[in-house]
Design a protein around this motif. Structure first.
Motif, short mmCIF file in Angstrom:
data_model
loop_
_atom_site.label_atom_id
_atom_site.label_comp_id
_atom_site.label_asym_id
_atom_site.label_seq_id
_atom_site.Cartn_x
_atom_site.Cartn_y
_atom_site.Cartn_z
N SER A 154 0.82 -1.21 0.00
CA SER A 154 0.00 0.00 0.00
C SER A 154 0.86 1.26 0.00
N ASP B 218 -5.90 3.20 -2.61
CA ASP B 218 -4.47 3.00 -2.74
C ASP B 218 -3.93 3.74 -3.95
N GLU C 188 -7.97 -0.11 2.52
CA GLU C 188 -7.71 0.42 1.19
C GLU C 188 -8.65 -0.27 0.21
#
Length: 381
Positions: free
Chosen positions: A135, A269, A348
């Motif tokens: 990420s 992300d 995310e």
């Protein structure tokens, strides 16, 4: 012939010794107060605590500690293939510079942008996930972009700013709170050009959809649609303080609704589509990622919950979750307000190249898994 005055000589030496002891005493007192001042005024990341000692010693090769134990008990050395004592020069270099000669990443991690991502701990790696595609947080908006977006958000000629309030189910006290510390994170296919941040088409829409999915399971939920990025600009705060401002929002929600127990901070992300899109049963989903901040005492509880949800998702939709990682230390927030509740998670949803349709499918899937877990927790209570 005159004899030397030994008494004067002895007295002179004694006077010098007294002066030396006096100066040493003053230096000791000054150093003591300086050390105490540093220990008591440093922030949480810098204080000399057990975690700080762990991070400090963690820079050294484990062989050193095994050899120290082996000096007292030779059985510890049986675990080592090489019985030779590590170089003292190497150990001093590691402690002084945090560089490990056997790990080239330590030479580059503080010099190359983004290389610090290797400091993350990939606790659970989903399909195709490794340290090269973990990420990545969105870059902060430039002053020009922020100025343009702020103007677009406030078209009123009178300059009055409309307060953005939270939406919630009026009939029941919410037990789930959804927020967006980086509320303007956008998806490229849904905006003109390649804007990473957008004042309207952004992750907040995913939060609203996610909340509706929970309501389908009769779970009361509150969604914060506060413009955190705009509020930062109003206060003159740096983008890195997004989590500080979002903390105020979450704490305010907790004070207003005592039943709140599960807190989800939704993000988008910054990695490419090759890492954030997956086809399951002939449908394309935006992959999810769970990020756990390790810079607070009870982070293992949050980690346990995130890992449990990841495993349940893998059982139903293999490959949908990219995994679970812990993040902390210098240069990152490291808490993400997860110290407020064991049921707090940073999630995310997809990446910059995913579409709303793909993200919404993932939101439905994750909501299905989470509602099962939440009902189980409520029954145990």
């Amino acid at each position: 012939m005159r004899r030397p005055n030994r008494q004067a000589h002895v007295f002179s030496l004694s006077k010098i010794n007294i002066q030396s002891f006096f100066m040493a005493g003053i230096a000791f007192i000054v150093m003591t107060f300086l050390i105490i001042a540093m220990l008591t005024t440093a922030d949480n990341h810098s204080r000399f605590s057990s975690s700080a000692l762990h991070d400090w010693t963690g820079q050294m090769q484990s062989d050193w500690f095994v050899h120290l134990l082996g000096a007292e008990n030779r059985y510890f050395l049986d675990a080592l293939e090489d019985y030779s004592t590590p170089s003292l020069t190497t150990a001093v270099l590691e402690l002084a510079t945090n560089m490990n000669l056997e790990d080239p990443r330590t030479f580059l991690g503080r010099e190359l942008p983004g290389f610090s991502g290797f400091d993350d701990t990939l606790v659970v790696a989903g399909q195709g996930t490794d340290f090269t595609n973990t990420s990545i947080e969105s870059a902060p908006p430039t002053e020009e972009v922020l100025r343009e977006q702020t103007g677009a958000d406030n078209p009123s000629e009178e300059g009055e700013q409309e307060e953005r309030s939270s939406t919630e189910m009026a009939d029941e006290e919410p037990i789930i709170h959804i927020s967006h510390a980086h509320n303007r994170e956008a998806f490229h296919p849904e905006v003109e050009g390649k804007e990473d941040l957008h004042p309207e088409e952004n992750i907040v829409k995913v939060g609203e959809y996610f909340a509706d999915a929970f309501r389908e399971y009769d779970l009361p939920v509150e969604v914060s649609d506060d413009d955190v990025t705009g509020m930062l600009d109003e206060r003159g705060w740096d983008y890195s303080r997004s989590y500080d401002l979002n903390r105020e929002i979450v704490e305010g929600a907790k004070e207003e609704h005592e039943e709140l127990e599960f807190f989800f901070d939704l993000h988008r992300d910054s990695v490419g589509r090759e890492h954030t899109a997956v086809t399951i049963n002939d449908e394309v989903y935006a992959r999810t990622f769970f990020v756990v901040g390790e810079d607070h005492a009870d982070y293992e509880q949050n980690l346990e919950v995130a890992t449990e949800i990841h495993n349940r998702m893998e059982d139903k939709w293999p490959g949908l979750s990219r995994g679970v990682l812990t993040r902390g230390g210098a240069g990152v927030d490291g808490i993400y307000n997860q110290d407020l509740s064991p049921g707090a998670m940073l999630i995310e949803f997809g990446g910059v190249d995913n579409t709303y349709e793909e993200v919404y499918r993932s939101a439905d899937a994750l909501a299905e898994v989470l509602q099962e877990y939440i009902y189980e927790e409520l029954e145990e209570e």
